[in-house]
Design an enzyme around this catalytic site. Sequence first.
Site, mmCIF file in Angstrom:
data_model
loop_
_atom_site.group_PDB
_atom_site.id
_atom_site.type_symbol
_atom_site.label_atom_id
_atom_site.label_comp_id
_atom_site.label_asym_id
_atom_site.label_seq_id
_atom_site.Cartn_x
_atom_site.Cartn_y
_atom_site.Cartn_z
ATOM 1 N N LEU A 229 0.826 -1.214 0.000
ATOM 2 C CA LEU A 229 0.000 0.000 0.000
ATOM 3 C C LEU A 229 0.856 1.259 0.000
ATOM 4 O O LEU A 229 0.538 2.256 0.664
ATOM 5 C CB LEU A 229 -0.935 -0.012 1.222
ATOM 6 N N GLY A 259 8.067 -2.683 -4.511
ATOM 7 C CA GLY A 259 7.141 -3.813 -4.359
ATOM 8 C C GLY A 259 7.857 -5.142 -4.590
ATOM 9 O O GLY A 259 7.582 -6.131 -3.907
ATOM 10 N N ASP A 260 8.775 -5.160 -5.540
ATOM 11 C CA ASP A 260 9.525 -6.392 -5.822
ATOM 12 C C ASP A 260 10.406 -6.743 -4.608
ATOM 13 O O ASP A 260 10.522 -7.915 -4.225
ATOM 14 C CB ASP A 260 10.424 -6.226 -7.052
HETATM 15 O O1 LIG Z 1 5.898 -3.511 -17.339
HETATM 16 P P1 LIG Z 1 5.897 -4.412 -16.126
HETATM 17 O O2 LIG Z 1 6.439 -5.769 -16.442
HETATM 18 O O3 LIG Z 1 4.603 -4.447 -15.401
HETATM 19 O O4 LIG Z 1 6.896 -3.761 -15.089
HETATM 20 C C1 LIG Z 1 8.248 -3.616 -15.407
HETATM 21 C C2 LIG Z 1 8.924 -2.782 -14.350
HETATM 22 O O5 LIG Z 1 8.339 -1.481 -14.252
HETATM 23 O O6 LIG Z 1 8.759 -3.427 -13.095
HETATM 24 C C3 LIG Z 1 9.920 -3.274 -12.302
HETATM 25 C C4 LIG Z 1 9.560 -2.564 -11.035
HETATM 26 O O7 LIG Z 1 8.587 -3.270 -10.340
HETATM 27 C C5 LIG Z 1 10.933 -2.538 -13.158
HETATM 28 O O8 LIG Z 1 12.190 -3.127 -13.002
HETATM 29 C C6 LIG Z 1 10.424 -2.677 -14.566
HETATM 30 O O9 LIG Z 1 10.809 -1.611 -15.403
#
Ligand SMILES: O=P(O)(O)OC[C@@]1(O)O[C@H](CO)[C@@H](O)[C@@H]1O
Length: 320
Positions: A229, A259-260
């Site tokens: 959030l 988030g990752d």
């Molecule tokens: O276009 P998608 O696949 O939804 O997101 C890709 C992305 O925005 O996600 C990551 C951050 O979460 C970045 O490394 C990458 O550029």
Amino acid sequence: MILTLTPNPSLDLTIALAGPLERGEVQRAVAASEHPGGKGVNIVRALAASEFDALALLPGDPSDAVVRALELESIPHLSLPIGATLRSNVAITEPDGTTTKVNEPGPTLSAAQLVGLLELAVAKSDGASWLVLAGSLPPGAPADFYAQVISAVRTRYGAAAPRIAVDSSGTPLAATVAGAPDLLKPNAEELAELSGMGDGASLEADPALAASAAQSLVDQGVGAVLATLGAKGAVLVSTAGRWLAKAPVIAAKSTVGAGDSALAGYLLSTLRGDGPEACLKQAVAHGAAAASLPGTLVPALHQTNPSAVEVTALAPDKES
Ligand SMILES: O=P(O)(O)OC[C@@]1(O)O[C@H](CO)[C@@H](O)[C@@H]1O
């Protein structure tokens, strides 16, 4: 081992501005950085930084800038050659941490290349603890591609299949719900879209509403929902209960990859055998640490401070 599949990886360029972004103007950047990216790639970067066993699966030729950057940074990966250049995504950060992101669509993958990626994910799932299906799908991929991977992995390994987490958006994410993944990691906007409850802003403002939205997915068979959030923290909902973790106050530099990193923190915490509250704490600590780093830099465990994260149990919905 934690395995991630990123069908649409990217070279992430982050441009830092000295002031607010001004549409239509020429602005000078004060800094720029480039990293291999895509959600599953970032998760493996974060896990590898903490010396957890992880492997990123992705399409990409050995000569591609993304694959070469992974080599250079010693990020464990396995790439399937596709004879096309991967995309570049741009993030523009302002001094207050506001981040504007522009993502390319990515190269079109053929049906044979998609089957190749799916088969690679199935083969490498042998003995893995988690398989994370991460990010958007490239042009050419059917919207149920992740759902197909879930089904193929479970058919192949049965009870010995890895737990499956999904960190995606839109239809590819929605199509996985019926396959009962073990974990979904939506942000507030994705959770609102998926559950049909509220919108991103209302779920961020009201964690109890976010928990109800997450509960609706658990009621459909999803193992657990870790909903991030933003500056408000995250909620975790499963059949075991629901919890809110408040994010510590930080000076945000770039939220890209936060988030990752939160998902990486959660996963490594599960591997330590932590309970749900501790896993949620580590997730939010990882997310906060990532947001306080510039660009798409990801934190190592020692750069996170889970003791600064407050976790409280949330009451169930009245009718549940
Ligand atoms: O276009 P998608 O696949 O939804 O997101 C890709 C992305 O925005 O996600 C990551 C951050 O979460 C970045 O490394 C990458 O550029």
